[in-house]
Motif scaffolding. Sequence first.
Motif: not given
Length: 391
Positions: A350-353, A383-386
């Motif tokens: 998700x690219x979330x911290x 990464x934008x879509x994720x």
Amino acid sequence: MHYDVVIIGAGAAGLMCAATAGYRGRRVLVLDHARKAGQKILMSGGGRCNFTNLNSTPSQFLSANPRFCISALKRYPPQAFLELVERHGIAYEEKAPGQLFCQGRAREIVDMLLTECDWAGVEIRMKTSVETAEQKADHYLVATDHDRFTTESLVIATGGLSIPTMGATPFGYRIAEHFGLPVLPTRAGLVPFTLHPDLKSRLTPLAGISVPVTVSCRGMRFAEPMLFTHRGLSGPAMLQISSFWQPGDPLIIDLLPGHDLAEELGERRRERPQGTLQQYLAEHLPKRLAQVLAEWHGKDSSLQEYGNADIERVAAAIQRWQVSPAGTEGYRTAEVTLGGVDTRALSSQTMEAREQPGLFFIGEVVDVTGHLGGHNFQWAWASGVAAGQAV
Ligand SMILES: Cc1cc2nc3c(=O)[nH]c(=O)nc-3n(C[C@H](O)[C@H](O)[C@H](O)COP(=O)(O)OP(=O)(O)OC[C@H]3O[C@@H](n4cnc5c(N)ncnc54)[C@H](O)[C@@H]3O)c2cc1C
């Protein structure tokens, strides 16, 4: 004003994330301090935007954590972006194997992303400087030079440090540090080399000449064109290897890839002993380059005066040319920034911290950097879509 998602950065990754989240019914705001959205897209690929690479695989990306990019790239492959481009009727062409460019202008890609954002109900505010981003009880508070916004999801898509004149800032790294995320050292990538004065002046007459070469450094090897410039060495081969080069490393350049110069010169000496090195080189290289190389490495005589050791020496000088660059042109002309937000602090799904719920990092600000050839945009889209699917 409250939004479900606030995205800082209206570049490739930010716009892609915004449209994805907007289509999911999220109320999305994109903030950017620049005058126009997607400025790097506009200047990319020589104004034609090399928007993806059909052969993009995780092996074309550099990162301290090479497996991080796998999930996002797999879930949003080059074909998915190509379908979007085709739906918008944008004409494209494959210039080199896998490398897709617009046939018209890069502007069409920016217009496509802005149209998608519009259809998805995304609000975009340009010329807006973000002053602070703080976490409050269950939301983030973003203060700009105009307004204050609250949001559940804050996405940082502020890109890297290359081309500061286009609005690049270290803002994303500062936000990461502010929230306790590690940031790996950054340096310019996909960037031309500069040379020490003596070599530079020797090569100055060659400025503008492009030749196919192979270049090696630190176990990496690229077979692409090299361009002599007034400042040093550029062209795809040099840009590619620059991402691996460290100060002090020599580059090993083969100016006649696919040839065995020692063997060929030996044969030429037998067949045409009166011939010269320059004549032979000019059959395979641009005349000016052949002349400089012959003056530099050859003897002032015909090939019959060359001993085997001379031939070996000339062949090594041309096919294993060792160049120690003075440095690179740096962020001023670099296409990308290596390093950045440490992926170990982010979810690859998700690219979330991991330790900071609701905070996401996408695109070039993250420590994922592609090779030349459309891979960097593919990472921005993927990464934008994720993140867009998760916010
Ligand atoms: C000359 C050049 C040519 C290139 N050609 C190609 C190519 O053909 N193919 C390819 O794949 N890649 C190419 N690249 C690389 C590619 O452009 C980047 O990897 C890509 O744009 C990264 O997307 P991003 O959204 O992460 O960052 P960006 O596209 O850089 O967007 C970041 C946005 O954040 C904004 N921003 C920054 N700081 C702040 C702040 N403090 N407050 C508010 N907003 C902020 C910026 O104004 C910008 O709009 C090229 C790069 C350059 C420089």
